[in-house]
Scaffold this motif. Structure first.
Motif, PDB file in Angstrom:
ATOM      1  N   ASP A 156      -4.644   8.089  -4.038  1.00 20.78           N
ATOM      2  CA  ASP A 156      -6.097   8.123  -4.155  1.00 20.78           C
ATOM      3  C   ASP A 156      -6.707   6.722  -4.277  1.00 20.78           C
ATOM      4  O   ASP A 156      -7.927   6.584  -4.332  1.00 20.78           O
ATOM      5  N   SER A 157      -5.838   5.689  -4.328  1.00 18.48           N
ATOM      6  CA  SER A 157      -6.353   4.333  -4.505  1.00 18.48           C
ATOM      7  C   SER A 157      -6.940   3.780  -3.211  1.00 18.48           C
ATOM      8  O   SER A 157      -6.601   4.215  -2.103  1.00 18.48           O
ATOM      9  N   GLU A 158      -7.841   2.839  -3.367  1.00 23.54           N
ATOM     10  CA  GLU A 158      -8.462   2.184  -2.211  1.00 23.54           C
ATOM     11  C   GLU A 158      -7.408   1.453  -1.382  1.00 23.54           C
ATOM     12  O   GLU A 158      -7.475   1.445  -0.143  1.00 23.54           O
ATOM     13  N   GLN A 169      -5.569   4.002   0.792  1.00 23.62           N
ATOM     14  CA  GLN A 169      -6.428   4.543   1.839  1.00 23.62           C
ATOM     15  C   GLN A 169      -6.629   3.521   2.956  1.00 23.62           C
ATOM     16  O   GLN A 169      -6.544   3.853   4.146  1.00 23.62           O
ATOM     17  N   LYS A 170      -6.869   2.248   2.597  1.00 22.36           N
ATOM     18  CA  LYS A 170      -7.043   1.203   3.611  1.00 22.36           C
ATOM     19  C   LYS A 170      -5.755   0.978   4.385  1.00 22.36           C
ATOM     20  O   LYS A 170      -5.767   0.803   5.612  1.00 22.36           O
ATOM     21  N   TRP A 188       0.796  -1.243   0.000  1.00 19.41           N
ATOM     22  CA  TRP A 188       0.000   0.000   0.000  1.00 19.41           C
ATOM     23  C   TRP A 188       0.826   1.289   0.000  1.00 19.41           C
ATOM     24  O   TRP A 188       0.413   2.280  -0.630  1.00 19.41           O
TER      25      TRP A 188
END
Length: 230
Positions: free
Chosen positions: A205-207, A210-211, A199
């Motif tokens: 901006d990707s999921e 963010q997670k 990650w």
């Protein structure tokens, strides 16, 4: 073993000595049978020749009986020698088996230590260098262990046949395998798994990012609370 060896030597000497007696009887019998063959005789000599032939035939019969008895005795001596040699063979086998089993017990502690080293090496090899190994294919790691085992069994600089690699010392094995445990393909596989799906490397901006960031901040907050409480 010393008593068995002495008994075997005596049995062999007795058998070989008795062979001379058997051979002598065989020669006498051959001679007697040759003399017993019918030859042309004069009419006036028939009676004398008949008595002579009867004596020769009687000698042949006696010699045959003696030879049969001698052969039976020789077989007894041969079996005695065989029993001695079998006893020696069995004792040699039992001694060797006991020695190998004793060696296994001595090696146990050393092999447990070796196992720990090999296990750590295996973790590195299969976990990093060769993650996609071919099923049923001997790996470089397996081959290296076999080369080491061969040296352990034969000793360094052993005499005899050797493959084209001529790996007859531990140093030679180490030099041969230096840099060969991981191929470039293995490096690509490892780097792909090391970087792919991580990650921090994803777009902000990707999921995935963010997670990951959320989990990271939550974990950081928990560690701060725990540290403050302590």
């Amino acid at each position: 073993m010393q008593k068995l060896t002495k008994a075997k030597d005596e049995a062999m000497a007795e058998l070989l000595e008795y062979d001379k007696h058997v051979l002598a009887l065989e020669v006498e019998l051959d001679t007697a049978e040759a003399n017993a063959k019918i030859t042309s005789i004069k009419v006036e000599d028939i009676a004398a020749e008949a008595n002579k032939r009867a004596d020769v035939l009687a000698r042949v019969i006696v010699l045959k009986d003696m030879l049969e008895e001698a052969k039976a005795e020789r077989e007894r001596l041969r079996m005695n020698l065989e029993d001695c040699m079998r006893a020696i063979g069995n004792q040699e086998f039992d001694t060797a088996q006991t020695a190998v089993e004793h060696g296994m017990r001595i090696l146990e502690s050393k092999l447990r230590e070796v196992h720990e080293i090999v296990r750590e090496m295996a973790v590195m090899y299969w976990g990093v260098l060769d993650k996609q190994a071919m099923h049923g294919h001997q790996s470089t790691f397996d081959q290296m262990l076999w080369d080491y085992f061969s040296l352990t069994q034969r000793g360094e600089n052993y005499k005899g046949s050797a493959n084209h690699r001529d790996l007859k010392t531990y140093e030679a094995v180490q030099q041969f395998y230096a840099g060969k445990f991981g191929s470039e393909y293995g490096r690509k596989v490892h780097l792909h798994q090391a970087l792919n799906g991580k990650w921090p490397l994803a777009d902000r901006d990707s999921e995935l990012f963010q997670k990951g960031m959320k989990a990271y901040l939550n974990q950081k907050e928990k560690r701060a609370v725990a540290k403050k409480a302590s």
